[in-house]
Design an enzyme around this catalytic site. Structure first.
Site, PDB file in Angstrom:
ATOM      1  N   ASP A  42       0.869  -1.441  -0.065  1.00 29.46           N
ATOM      2  CA  ASP A  42      -0.595   0.021  -0.232  1.00 29.46           C
ATOM      3  C   ASP A  42       0.610   1.394   0.198  1.00 29.46           C
ATOM      4  O   ASP A  42       0.596   2.100  -0.702  1.00 29.46           O
ATOM      5  CB  ASP A  42      -1.141   0.101   1.369  1.00 29.46           C
ATOM      6  N   ALA A  43       1.771   1.473   1.212  1.00 29.41           N
ATOM      7  CA  ALA A  43       2.799   2.515   0.792  1.00 29.41           C
ATOM      8  C   ALA A  43       3.790   3.099  -0.296  1.00 29.41           C
ATOM      9  O   ALA A  43       3.731   3.905  -0.948  1.00 29.41           O
ATOM     10  CB  ALA A  43       3.714   2.036   1.971  1.00 29.41           C
ATOM     11  N   GLU A  44       3.723   1.877  -1.365  1.00 32.82           N
ATOM     12  CA  GLU A  44       4.637   1.647  -2.649  1.00 32.82           C
ATOM     13  C   GLU A  44       3.353   2.582  -3.244  1.00 32.82           C
ATOM     14  O   GLU A  44       3.465   3.238  -4.310  1.00 32.82           O
ATOM     15  CB  GLU A  44       5.410   0.960  -3.059  1.00 32.82           C
ATOM     16  N   TYR A  45       1.799   1.986  -3.357  1.00 31.16           N
ATOM     17  CA  TYR A  45       0.504   2.784  -4.180  1.00 31.16           C
ATOM     18  C   TYR A  45       0.837   4.627  -3.808  1.00 31.16           C
ATOM     19  O   TYR A  45       0.794   4.709  -4.211  1.00 31.16           O
ATOM     20  CB  TYR A  45      -0.177   1.871  -4.241  1.00 31.16           C
ATOM     21  N   SER A  91     -13.404   7.934  -2.813  1.00 30.34           N
ATOM     22  CA  SER A  91     -11.658   7.520  -2.524  1.00 30.34           C
ATOM     23  C   SER A  91     -11.397   9.335  -1.234  1.00 30.34           C
ATOM     24  O   SER A  91     -12.810  10.173  -0.831  1.00 30.34           O
ATOM     25  CB  SER A  91     -11.131   7.728  -2.610  1.00 30.34           C
ATOM     26  N   LYS A 127      -9.255   4.789  10.373  1.00 35.39           N
ATOM     27  CA  LYS A 127      -9.552   4.103   9.258  1.00 35.39           C
ATOM     28  C   LYS A 127      -9.231   3.017   8.738  1.00 35.39           C
ATOM     29  O   LYS A 127      -8.078   2.096   9.818  1.00 35.39           O
ATOM     30  CB  LYS A 127      -7.790   5.143   8.441  1.00 35.39           C
ATOM     31  N   ARG A 148     -17.916  -0.360  -3.812  1.00 36.59           N
ATOM     32  CA  ARG A 148     -16.929   1.140  -4.263  1.00 36.59           C
ATOM     33  C   ARG A 148     -17.170   1.120  -5.483  1.00 36.59           C
ATOM     34  O   ARG A 148     -18.004   1.726  -6.303  1.00 36.59           O
ATOM     35  CB  ARG A 148     -16.527   1.412  -3.702  1.00 36.59           C
ATOM     36  N   CYS A 431      29.058 -27.786   9.603  1.00 38.22           N
ATOM     37  CA  CYS A 431      30.346 -28.924   9.735  1.00 38.22           C
ATOM     38  C   CYS A 431      30.016 -30.214   8.470  1.00 38.22           C
ATOM     39  O   CYS A 431      30.874 -30.984   7.923  1.00 38.22           O
ATOM     40  CB  CYS A 431      29.975 -29.699  11.362  1.00 38.22           C
ATOM     41  N   CYS A 451      29.817 -29.902  15.412  1.00 38.67           N
ATOM     42  CA  CYS A 451      29.057 -29.427  14.590  1.00 38.67           C
ATOM     43  C   CYS A 451      29.876 -27.733  15.099  1.00 38.67           C
ATOM     44  O   CYS A 451      29.880 -27.494  16.003  1.00 38.67           O
ATOM     45  CB  CYS A 451      27.778 -29.394  14.189  1.00 38.67           C
TER      46      CYS A 451
END
Ligand code: IVH
Length: 703
Positions: A42-45, A91, A127, A148, A431, A451
């Site tokens: 979402d943050a990149e969008y 929106s 939200k 929607r 090992c 080991c």
């Protein structure tokens, strides 16, 4: 910010970048809204949208009514009948800081006049991270539910929405109050508990887990068969009235004056309205609400990704109006992202102190929830297989609050064609020995006690703060000691000489002495820490405390049958079996003996010996001083035993002292004074006899 994809240089003209951003955003909006299968976090969008909005503001000539900044969501998929919304479902514009939030309210003030705004107040709402829904009640009955869509046309998902528990099919109002038409808008979401349960069922069925509650809620709602939706415990929060006419709301909704009043009406009509919603007076109060919501976001039982702030007065809302995309009277304050996408470069395996081989992801570093993430545990073979994670995948990485980072899921649409399913390695990276997964177990183990990878982890754990707490002995130094051949197992630490340590790189005389002294000082830590330090599978601080409370020393734990261990509160059969198995291994018992010879105290720091009966008080009226470390008692226990036998245990030697018990490394002044006053010196065995009988060893009769 997301990098410009291939072929689009940052120096490309604004028009070209705007065009490209619009295409990218439309593509990702369709993946998110229409397919419920986002390919970027979402943050990149949001970052793409912010960049586009900024460019459009700087170049008004590039504005377009079809730009994603001027439209809503994505057109419906066509899988369900279309529904035309009489009033568009908009929106929200996003803000990402309190400064941006304040600018939003200042802009409103300029439009509406500061006087109007100062008495108006705001409503703050969590939200909800779900999907928007419109519910149409005609004469009190729920007749239609629609998504929607693109704001004008959504999809008819009535049959599925009717399966949502807690959603009234009839409004709980008196007949005269019931509006002819009430359109309720709100968010359908999946509570976190339901999400966890759903993924547990997926895992049980060997199916891929859902990436997040929002996607599973959206996918569940768009099921063709409502019976499937009914098995997914979706929920709903009402947050707005759309169309309304008549009844308690008045003709055309005229009786409603505030948004908070509308929410109260919805609540009275039986609709679920979020309890966290607050009406506040000023933008300063809004900021305080946002800060608190951010701090409490993980306590709510459902996911929220920000706070929606709305003007309370409906008249002011009308005056503020809306753009084609969003109302001006509301704004979304978005929290810092907890999910990002990045590249899964390699899947590697680390070997722990018990030999457990844990797969982990090496990621292209990415900032998530305020810190850079480049490694994440993948837990075990089944987890990697269920999520179908492959080297080269783009993956969703999540770090909720202070929680350890997690690789949530691969983005299948971005999987390179060359990516192949990951296979658990068959040999130990430490090992080269075989890695073995026992039937019925989730974990895979390197079974070679020698080991080097295991040794390193075991010794580092022995020294760690939760275990023997040896200051200055971290993993790096342990690696040095192992590498120089000075240490093979934990008991070797006590044999380290200052000179040998001082010869290592990075050490000097003083630091070497400090380390050797810190190691010597840990010998008296007591049984609880010692049990933690031994790296017995399943034995952490609380189990160690339970064992140390039940037995007087390590030898008693070693001698205890598994059934007896299992009966201790909090232990149970699995842990008991693990403890018994550990002490049945000759290699482990050899280390225990080396520790004993090194003078490590095996005495419990928690065990309370049963008090001696009153009639048997062999030390009545006598003072016994203890100095140095005893193997079978901590200092506190020795003193308690003396008191329980009727005696006193003062801290210094005087002419009235009856005997002095001498352990390892005794205090020089106490010893000298005892010798001077000719007070009997007792070793540990003689001390035990004294406690039981009151008698001193040798030809000296008890005084
Ligand atoms: S009000 C015209 N209130 O956030 C204003 N929306 O990013 C309509 N959302 O489409 C939205 N919680 O799906 C509003 N308390 C809340 C909300 C909320 C979640 C969603 C909603 C909206 C999206 C915008």
């Amino acid at each position: 910010m997301v990098d410009a994809p291939e072929g689009a240089g940052r120096d490309a003209g604004a028009a070209a970048r705007v065009d490209q951003l619009r295409r990218l955003i439309r593509y990702h909006a369709e993946r998110y809204y229409r397919d419920d299968a986002p390919e970027i976090a979402d943050a990149e969008y949001d970052a793409l949208v912010v960049e586009l909005a900024r460019l459009e503001e700087e170049h008004p000539e590039l504005a377009s009514p079809t730009s994603p900044t001027a439209t809503v969501g994505a057109p419906p998929s066509g899988a369900f009948p279309p529904v035309h919304h009489a009033r568009r479902m908009l929106s929200l514009d996003n803000v990402f800081s309190i400064e941006e939030l304040t600018s939003w309210s200042e802009r409103l003030e300029r439009v509406l006049g500061s006087a109007a705004l100062s008495d108006a107040g705001y409503v703050c709402e969590p939200k909800i991270d779900g999907l928007a829904m419109s519910l149409r009640y005609e004469h009190g009955r729920l007749v239609r539910a629609a998504t929607r869509g693109d704001g004008s046309v959504g999809e008819d998902v009535t049959a599925n929405v009717l399966t949502i528990r807690g959603l009234p099919h009839l409004l709980a109002l008196a007949p005269a109050e019931i509006p002819a038409l009430l359109e309720v808008r709100g968010e359908v979401y999946l509570p976190l508990s339901a999400f966890a349960e759903l993924n547990r069922r997926q895992e049980e069925a060997g199916l891929r887990p859902f990436a997040n509650p929002r996607n599973s809620a959206a996918g569940s709602l768009r099921q063709k068969d409502p019976a499937v939706t009914a098995t997914r415990p979706l929920a709903f929060f009402a947050y707005q009235i759309g169309e309304v006419d008549g009844g308690i709301a008045g003709e055309g909704g005229a009786a409603l004056e505030t948004h908070s009043g509308a929410l109260a009406l919805l609540r009275r009509a039986g609709l679920p309205v979020n309890n966290e919603i607050r009406r506040v007076a000023s933008i300063g109060d809004v900021a305080a609400y946002c800060a608190e919501a951010l701090a409490r976001r993980h306590e709510l039982g459902y996911e929220i990704d920000g706070v929606v702030v709305k003007l309370d007065e409906l008249e002011l809302q009308r005056r503020a109006g809306a753009t084609a995309h969003a109302p001006r009277w509301a704004v979304a304050y978005k929290f810092p992202p907890e999910e990002r996408t990045t590249t899964l470069e390699r899947i590697l395996v680390s070997i722990g102190r018990t030999g457990r081989a844990t797969p982990f992801a090496k990621l292209t570093p990415v900032v998530v929830a305020g810190s850079t993430v480049s490694l994440a545990s993948l837990h075990n073979e089944d987890q990697v297989r269920l999520k179908d994670l492959r080297e080269g995948d783009t993956v969703v990485v999540r770090k909720a609050g202070d929680v350890i980072p997690e690789v949530v899921a691969p983005v299948l649409a971005r999987r390179p064609p060359t990516a192949v399913p990951w296979v658990f390695p068959t040999s130990c990276p430490g090992c080269g020995g075989p890695l073995v997964r026992l039937p019925g177990e989730a974990d895979t183990y390197c079974q070679n006690l020698d080991c080097p990878a295991q040794q390193l982890q075991r010794v580092a754990h022995f020294a760690s703060r939760a275990a023997m707490d040896i200051e200055g002995l971290g993993e790096q130094r342990v690696a040095q000691l192992l590498g120089a051949g000075l240490v093979h197992d934990v008991a070797d630490l006590f044999a380290l000489g200052e000179d040998a340590v001082a010869a290592l790189e990075g050490f000097a005389e003083v630091s070497a002495r400090n380390l050797v002294e810190a190691i010597a000082a840990c010998r008296g830590q007591g049984l609880t820490r010692l049990l933690v330090a031994l790296s017995i599978r399943h034995v952490g601080p609380s189990i160690a405390a339970a064992l140390a409370g039940a037995y007087p020393d390590l030898d008693a734990v070693i001698a205890a049958p598994a059934a007896q261990l299992a009966a201790i509160a909090g232990v149970g059969p699995t842990i008991a079996a693990s403890v018994a198995a550990f002490f049945s291994s000759p290699a482990n018992l050899a280390v225990v003996e080396k520790l004993r010879r090194a003078g490590v105290s095996f005495a419990s720091d928690r065990y309370r010996p049963p008090a001696a009966p009153v009639e048997a008080r062999p030390l009545e009226g006598r003072s016994v001083v203890v100095t140095g470390t005893l193997a079978g008692f901590t200092r506190e226990q020795a003193e308690e035993a003396i008191v329980a036998a009727g005696g006193k245990s003062p801290g210094s030697v005087s002419a009235r002292t009856f005997a002095v018990v001498v352990g390892q490394d005794p205090g020089a002044s106490k010893l000298a004074r005892a010798e001077q006053l000719k007070i009997p010196l007792l070793d540990e065995a003689a001390f035990r006899t004294l406690l039981e009988t009151g008698a001193l060893p040798g030809d000296r009769p008890p005084r």
